[in-house]
Motif scaffolding. Structure first.
Motif, PDB file in Angstrom:
ATOM      1  N   ALA A  56       0.196  -7.792 -14.848  1.00 28.15           N
ATOM      2  CA  ALA A  56      -0.442  -6.496 -14.329  1.00 28.15           C
ATOM      3  C   ALA A  56      -0.408  -5.764 -13.057  1.00 28.15           C
ATOM      4  N   VAL A  57       0.650  -6.797 -11.803  1.00 28.73           N
ATOM      5  CA  VAL A  57       0.878  -6.061 -10.808  1.00 28.73           C
ATOM      6  C   VAL A  57       2.196  -5.610 -10.887  1.00 28.73           C
ATOM      7  N   GLU A  58       2.646  -6.175 -11.819  1.00 26.39           N
ATOM      8  CA  GLU A  58       4.663  -4.735 -11.859  1.00 26.39           C
ATOM      9  C   GLU A  58       3.860  -3.235 -12.398  1.00 26.39           C
ATOM     10  N   SER A  59       3.049  -3.934 -13.366  1.00 24.43           N
ATOM     11  CA  SER A  59       2.438  -2.235 -13.450  1.00 24.43           C
ATOM     12  C   SER A  59       2.312  -1.737 -11.941  1.00 24.43           C
ATOM     13  N   LEU A  60       0.965  -2.397 -11.549  1.00 22.07           N
ATOM     14  CA  LEU A  60       1.367  -1.037 -10.076  1.00 22.07           C
ATOM     15  C   LEU A  60       2.192  -0.787  -9.425  1.00 22.07           C
ATOM     16  N   VAL A  61       2.569  -1.829  -9.249  1.00 19.80           N
ATOM     17  CA  VAL A  61       4.096  -1.854  -8.202  1.00 19.80           C
ATOM     18  C   VAL A  61       4.724  -0.666  -8.620  1.00 19.80           C
ATOM     19  N   ALA A  62       5.537  -0.367 -10.178  1.00 23.20           N
ATOM     20  CA  ALA A  62       6.306   0.149 -10.454  1.00 23.20           C
ATOM     21  C   ALA A  62       5.349   1.991 -11.163  1.00 23.20           C
ATOM     22  N   ARG A  63       4.127   1.630 -10.947  1.00 25.68           N
ATOM     23  CA  ARG A  63       3.473   2.643 -11.056  1.00 25.68           C
ATOM     24  C   ARG A  63       2.962   4.071  -8.978  1.00 25.68           C
ATOM     25  N   GLY A  64       2.986   2.927  -8.844  1.00 21.92           N
ATOM     26  CA  GLY A  64       2.907   3.147  -7.441  1.00 21.92           C
ATOM     27  C   GLY A  64       3.979   3.436  -6.031  1.00 21.92           C
ATOM     28  N   LYS A  65       5.297   2.860  -6.977  1.00 21.89           N
ATOM     29  CA  LYS A  65       6.337   3.325  -6.798  1.00 21.89           C
ATOM     30  C   LYS A  65       6.661   4.812  -6.870  1.00 21.89           C
ATOM     31  N   ARG A  66       6.317   5.444  -8.576  1.00 23.16           N
ATOM     32  CA  ARG A  66       7.127   6.514  -8.737  1.00 23.16           C
ATOM     33  C   ARG A  66       5.969   7.516  -8.367  1.00 23.16           C
TER      34      ARG A  66
END
Length: 192
Positions: A164-174
């Motif tokens: 979930a952290v990885e997903s949040l970070v990836a979406r946040g960076k995009r």
């Protein structure tokens, strides 16, 4: 357990026993990073950030006698999670208390006439873009890319799994990239 965690747990035990010097040393070790994090989470509101840090340490002192030095979270991670929760609670409370008409205007994306330094412009743009992210994405991105926490630590702070952290970070960076894309040339990043 890593040495710094053992050191911090020993200081906390001494603080729980009434050793003010041990408590002060813990605040000196952990406070500056926690304050920097909460400053970002409160949009630069130093007074609010200081209040959150103070409350996080008060909760730590109340919990000190029951601290499990062999637990999964180190003191910094535990304090970060408490501060993160307090910042989210504060943001929600402010949204409930302030009618939409009273919300502050979005900052003008045009560079200030006085802000001639490219770095200051970039920092302002990033700060504004971070503020536009959903709370959980902003927390994850700040913890990962500004504060330098590892994904497992972020997961512990936010109460979620590493995926979930990885997903949040990836979406946040995009989302950050999309928000900053119109200003690439202006901010000196026109090379693709």
């Amino acid at each position: 357990m890593p040495d710094h965690r053992h050191d911090e747990a020993a200081l906390l035990a001494r603080a729980a026993a009434g050793d003010a010097a041990a408590a002060a040393e813990l605040v000196d070790r952990l406070g500056p990073r926690l304050l920097a994090f909460t400053m970002r989470m409160t949009g630069g509101d130093r007074a609010a950030a200081e209040d959150i840090v103070q409350e996080a340490f008060l909760r730590l002192w109340r919990h000190a006698g029951r601290w499990d030095a062999d637990g999964t979270a180190g003191l910094g991670t535990w304090l970060g999670r408490v501060a993160s929760n307090l910042a989210v609670d504060r943001a929600r409370r402010l949204r409930r208390e302030a009618p939409l008409e009273a919300a502050p205007e979005a900052p003008d994306p045009a560079p200030s006439a006085l802000a001639g330094l490219e770095r200051a412009e970039r920092e302002d743009a990033l700060r504004g873009a971070l503020a536009a992210l959903p709370e959980r994405q902003r927390h994850a991105v700040v913890l990962r890319h500004v504060e330098g926490y590892a994904n497992p630590e972020i997961g512990a702070m936010m109460g979620i799994g590493v995926e979930a952290v990885e997903s949040l970070v990836a979406r946040g960076k995009r989302r950050l990239a999309a928000l900053l894309a119109p200003r690439k040339e202006e901010l000196g990043h026109d090379d693709g």
